[in-house]
Design a protein around this motif. Structure first.
Motif, PDB file in Angstrom:
ATOM      1  N   ASN A 114       0.812  -1.219   0.000  1.00 39.33           N
ATOM      2  CA  ASN A 114       0.000   0.000   0.000  1.00 39.33           C
ATOM      3  C   ASN A 114       0.845   1.267   0.000  1.00 39.33           C
ATOM      4  OD1 ASN A 114      -2.809  -0.925  -0.006  1.00 39.33           O
ATOM      5  ND2 ASN A 114      -2.315  -1.854   1.957  1.00 39.33           N
ATOM      6  N   GLY A 115       2.078   1.152   0.442  1.00 41.54           N
ATOM      7  CA  GLY A 115       2.982   2.306   0.376  1.00 41.54           C
ATOM      8  C   GLY A 115       3.244   2.714  -1.062  1.00 41.54           C
ATOM      9  N   ILE A 116       3.444   1.718  -1.926  1.00 42.66           N
ATOM     10  CA  ILE A 116       3.650   1.990  -3.354  1.00 42.66           C
ATOM     11  C   ILE A 116       2.388   2.588  -3.963  1.00 42.66           C
ATOM     12  CG2 ILE A 116       4.012   0.906  -5.606  1.00 42.66           C
ATOM     13  CD1 ILE A 116       5.919  -1.029  -4.319  1.00 42.66           C
ATOM     14  N   ILE A 117       1.231   2.085  -3.552  1.00 42.96           N
ATOM     15  CA  ILE A 117      -0.036   2.597  -4.088  1.00 42.96           C
ATOM     16  C   ILE A 117      -0.239   4.052  -3.694  1.00 42.96           C
ATOM     17  CG2 ILE A 117      -2.551   2.366  -3.984  1.00 42.96           C
ATOM     18  CD1 ILE A 117      -2.173  -0.638  -3.727  1.00 42.96           C
ATOM     19  N   VAL A 118       0.053   4.393  -2.429  1.00 40.42           N
ATOM     20  CA  VAL A 118      -0.070   5.786  -1.978  1.00 40.42           C
ATOM     21  C   VAL A 118       0.874   6.680  -2.774  1.00 40.42           C
ATOM     22  CG1 VAL A 118       0.340   7.363  -0.052  1.00 40.42           C
ATOM     23  CG2 VAL A 118      -0.852   5.198   0.338  1.00 40.42           C
ATOM     24  N   ALA A 119       2.114   6.227  -2.973  1.00 34.42           N
ATOM     25  CA  ALA A 119       3.082   7.005  -3.756  1.00 34.42           C
ATOM     26  C   ALA A 119       2.592   7.193  -5.192  1.00 34.42           C
ATOM     27  CB  ALA A 119       4.437   6.312  -3.742  1.00 34.42           C
ATOM     28  N   SER A 120       1.978   6.151  -5.743  1.00 30.90           N
ATOM     29  CA  SER A 120       1.475   6.224  -7.119  1.00 30.90           C
ATOM     30  C   SER A 120       0.324   7.217  -7.225  1.00 30.90           C
ATOM     31  CB  SER A 120       1.022   4.843  -7.587  1.00 30.90           C
ATOM     32  OG  SER A 120       2.092   3.927  -7.575  1.00 30.90           O
ATOM     33  N   TYR A 121      -0.557   7.224  -6.230  1.00 26.55           N
ATOM     34  CA  TYR A 121      -1.646   8.199  -6.213  1.00 26.55           C
ATOM     35  C   TYR A 121      -1.078   9.625  -6.153  1.00 26.55           C
ATOM     36  CZ  TYR A 121      -5.986   5.506  -5.908  1.00 26.55           C
ATOM     37  OH  TYR A 121      -7.087   4.732  -6.204  1.00 26.55           O
ATOM     38  N   THR A 157       8.763   9.471 -17.552  1.00 24.65           N
ATOM     39  CA  THR A 157      10.003   9.158 -16.850  1.00 24.65           C
ATOM     40  C   THR A 157       9.857   9.380 -15.356  1.00 24.65           C
ATOM     41  OG1 THR A 157      11.348   9.745 -18.785  1.00 24.65           O
ATOM     42  CG2 THR A 157      12.454   9.716 -16.648  1.00 24.65           C
ATOM     43  N   HIS A 158       9.320  10.520 -14.981  1.00 22.21           N
ATOM     44  CA  HIS A 158       9.200  10.863 -13.561  1.00 22.21           C
ATOM     45  C   HIS A 158       8.049  10.119 -12.887  1.00 22.21           C
ATOM     46  CE1 HIS A 158      12.231  14.051 -13.839  1.00 22.21           C
ATOM     47  NE2 HIS A 158      11.696  14.335 -15.017  1.00 22.21           N
ATOM     48  N   PHE A 159       6.935   9.951 -13.597  1.00 26.80           N
ATOM     49  CA  PHE A 159       5.799   9.248 -13.003  1.00 26.80           C
ATOM     50  C   PHE A 159       6.119   7.768 -12.807  1.00 26.80           C
ATOM     51  CE2 PHE A 159       1.614   7.029 -13.707  1.00 26.80           C
ATOM     52  CZ  PHE A 159       1.125   7.288 -12.427  1.00 26.80           C
ATOM     53  N   ASN A 160       6.807   7.153 -13.771  1.00 26.20           N
ATOM     54  CA  ASN A 160       7.159   5.739 -13.648  1.00 26.20           C
ATOM     55  C   ASN A 160       8.079   5.495 -12.461  1.00 26.20           C
ATOM     56  OD1 ASN A 160       5.632   4.951 -15.839  1.00 26.20           O
ATOM     57  ND2 ASN A 160       7.323   5.060 -17.293  1.00 26.20           N
ATOM     58  N   ALA A 161       8.949   6.457 -12.177  1.00 25.20           N
ATOM     59  CA  ALA A 161       9.830   6.317 -11.016  1.00 25.20           C
ATOM     60  C   ALA A 161       9.020   6.348  -9.720  1.00 25.20           C
ATOM     61  CB  ALA A 161      10.873   7.431 -11.022  1.00 25.20           C
ATOM     62  N   ILE A 162       8.083   7.280  -9.626  1.00 26.64           N
ATOM     63  CA  ILE A 162       7.238   7.376  -8.432  1.00 26.64           C
ATOM     64  C   ILE A 162       6.338   6.158  -8.324  1.00 26.64           C
ATOM     65  CG2 ILE A 162       5.415   8.720  -7.307  1.00 26.64           C
ATOM     66  CD1 ILE A 162       6.549  11.213  -8.615  1.00 26.64           C
ATOM     67  N   LYS A 163       5.861   5.661  -9.452  1.00 36.18           N
ATOM     68  CA  LYS A 163       4.950   4.511  -9.493  1.00 36.18           C
ATOM     69  C   LYS A 163       5.590   3.257  -8.913  1.00 36.18           C
ATOM     70  CE  LYS A 163       3.952   2.930 -13.487  1.00 36.18           C
ATOM     71  NZ  LYS A 163       3.534   2.889 -14.895  1.00 36.18           N
ATOM     72  N   LYS A 164       6.921   3.219  -8.896  1.00 41.97           N
ATOM     73  CA  LYS A 164       7.634   2.080  -8.315  1.00 41.97           C
ATOM     74  C   LYS A 164       7.782   2.216  -6.796  1.00 41.97           C
ATOM     75  CE  LYS A 164      10.315   1.369 -12.547  1.00 41.97           C
ATOM     76  NZ  LYS A 164      11.663   1.458 -13.169  1.00 41.97           N
ATOM     77  N   GLY A 165       7.262   3.334  -6.266  1.00 43.19           N
ATOM     78  CA  GLY A 165       7.347   3.557  -4.830  1.00 43.19           C
ATOM     79  C   GLY A 165       8.566   4.338  -4.403  1.00 43.19           C
ATOM     80  N   VAL A 166       9.327   4.849  -5.383  1.00 37.12           N
ATOM     81  CA  VAL A 166      10.540   5.617  -5.085  1.00 37.12           C
ATOM     82  C   VAL A 166      10.209   7.099  -5.143  1.00 37.12           C
ATOM     83  CG1 VAL A 166      12.918   6.081  -5.735  1.00 37.12           C
ATOM     84  CG2 VAL A 166      11.948   3.794  -6.099  1.00 37.12           C
ATOM     85  N   LEU A 167      10.093   7.730  -3.980  1.00 36.33           N
ATOM     86  CA  LEU A 167       9.778   9.165  -3.936  1.00 36.33           C
ATOM     87  C   LEU A 167      11.075   9.972  -3.959  1.00 36.33           C
ATOM     88  CD1 LEU A 167       6.806   9.356  -1.394  1.00 36.33           C
ATOM     89  CD2 LEU A 167       6.729   9.602  -3.872  1.00 36.33           C
ATOM     90  N   ASP A 168      11.677  10.016  -5.128  1.00 38.05           N
ATOM     91  CA  ASP A 168      12.902  10.799  -5.316  1.00 38.05           C
ATOM     92  C   ASP A 168      12.535  12.275  -5.349  1.00 38.05           C
ATOM     93  OD1 ASP A 168      15.204  12.113  -6.407  1.00 38.05           O
ATOM     94  OD2 ASP A 168      15.883  10.177  -7.187  1.00 38.05           O
ATOM     95  N   ILE A 169      13.262  13.079  -4.606  1.00 37.79           N
ATOM     96  CA  ILE A 169      12.967  14.514  -4.519  1.00 37.79           C
ATOM     97  C   ILE A 169      13.036  15.166  -5.891  1.00 37.79           C
ATOM     98  CG2 ILE A 169      15.372  15.155  -4.052  1.00 37.79           C
ATOM     99  CD1 ILE A 169      12.200  16.774  -2.563  1.00 37.79           C
ATOM    100  N   ARG A 170      13.868  14.624  -6.784  1.00 31.89           N
ATOM    101  CA  ARG A 170      14.005  15.202  -8.124  1.00 31.89           C
ATOM    102  C   ARG A 170      12.720  15.055  -8.935  1.00 31.89           C
ATOM    103  NH1 ARG A 170      19.377  12.012  -9.755  1.00 31.89           N
ATOM    104  NH2 ARG A 170      18.124  10.423  -8.664  1.00 31.89           N
TER     105      ARG A 170
END
Length: 243
Positions: A129-136, A204-217
């Motif tokens: 669910n952490g990945i899902i929240v990040a994806s939302y 590029t940026h959405f796919n990174a977040i969609k993996k659950g990686v909240l990179d500040i960039r």
């Protein structure tokens, strides 16, 4: 903030004062369901995640978000209420931010109504669910970038159809900027230029977040995109007003 809130409430209430809001939400929910459960092969994959759900968001936004954004300023100019709005004791910055936040909040409400999909995947398995929240979060930020571009395109013209088309074209360029098709086409260019083109891609940026990686960039990218296009909106409106 008080003046921004006034504009925000005025704009948000105007959405629900017409069938537009309800039609948009129903269409959005229907399309997300179709893309997730049928085109995304949700059940055939036998995986407890929402990747099929989020995979289609950029392409849904490409046509649905411009339908919201096209009326932000084009309708004001066509009906002649823009001049009235700018004569009120509010500055242009407050008007631009307030109208944008209303549209962005409305988009967020539409996203919230997709919670049954989230509940379904939790019922069927044990997703992260952490990945899902990040994806939302990433989806909402991407929607904000689409809206900011649409706001600027809507300020350019008083024709909503033209504003819609311009928004679709510009957003499409930002969506596919990092796709293999574009990068292969630009492979003869210096690598620095190719990397720069790819860095402007929403995918590029959405796919990174969609993996659950909240990179500040990635987060900064979307916020900068929103801020830049809202500033451009204010500049366009100011120029139109001067003319």
């Amino acid at each position: 903030m008080g003046k921004i809130n006034i504009i925000l409430k005025r704009e948000l209430s105007s959405y629900f004062a017409t069938p537009l809001a309800y039609v948009f939400i129903v269409i959005f929910l229907m399309l997300t369901s179709v893309f997730t459960f049928y085109l995304g092969n949700f059940f055939e994959r036998r995986q407890a995640d929402l990747l099929p759900f989020f995979d289609f968001h950029p392409w849904l936004y490409l046509f649905l978000i411009p339908a919201i954004a096209m009326r932000l300023w084009a309708e004001e100019r066509k009906s002649g209420t823009l001049e009235l709005l700018l004569t009120l004791p509010i500055n242009l910055r407050d008007a631009v931010i307030g109208k944008f936040l209303a549209a962005w909040l409305f988009t967020g409400i539409a996203l919230l109504f997709t919670f049954p999909v989230w509940m379904t995947v939790n019922y069927l398995g044990n997703p992260d669910n952490g990945i899902i929240v990040a994806s939302y979060l990433g989806s909402w930020l991407m929607a904000g970038s689409f809206l900011a571009i649409g706001s600027c395109m809507s300020a350019v013209t008083n024709n909503q159809v033209i504003a819609f088309i311009l928004t679709v074209v510009v957003c499409f360029l930002f969506v596919v900027a990092g796709s293999p098709m574009v990068l292969d086409f630009a492979h003869k260019l210096p690598q620095t230029i190719v990397d720069t083109i790819a860095s402007f891609s929403f995918l590029t940026h959405f796919n990174a977040i969609k993996k659950g990686v909240l990179d500040i960039r990635d987060l900064v990218f979307f916020f900068v995109m929103i801020a830049a296009w809202l500033i451009a909106t204010a500049v366009v409106i100011d120029m139109k007003k001067a003319n």
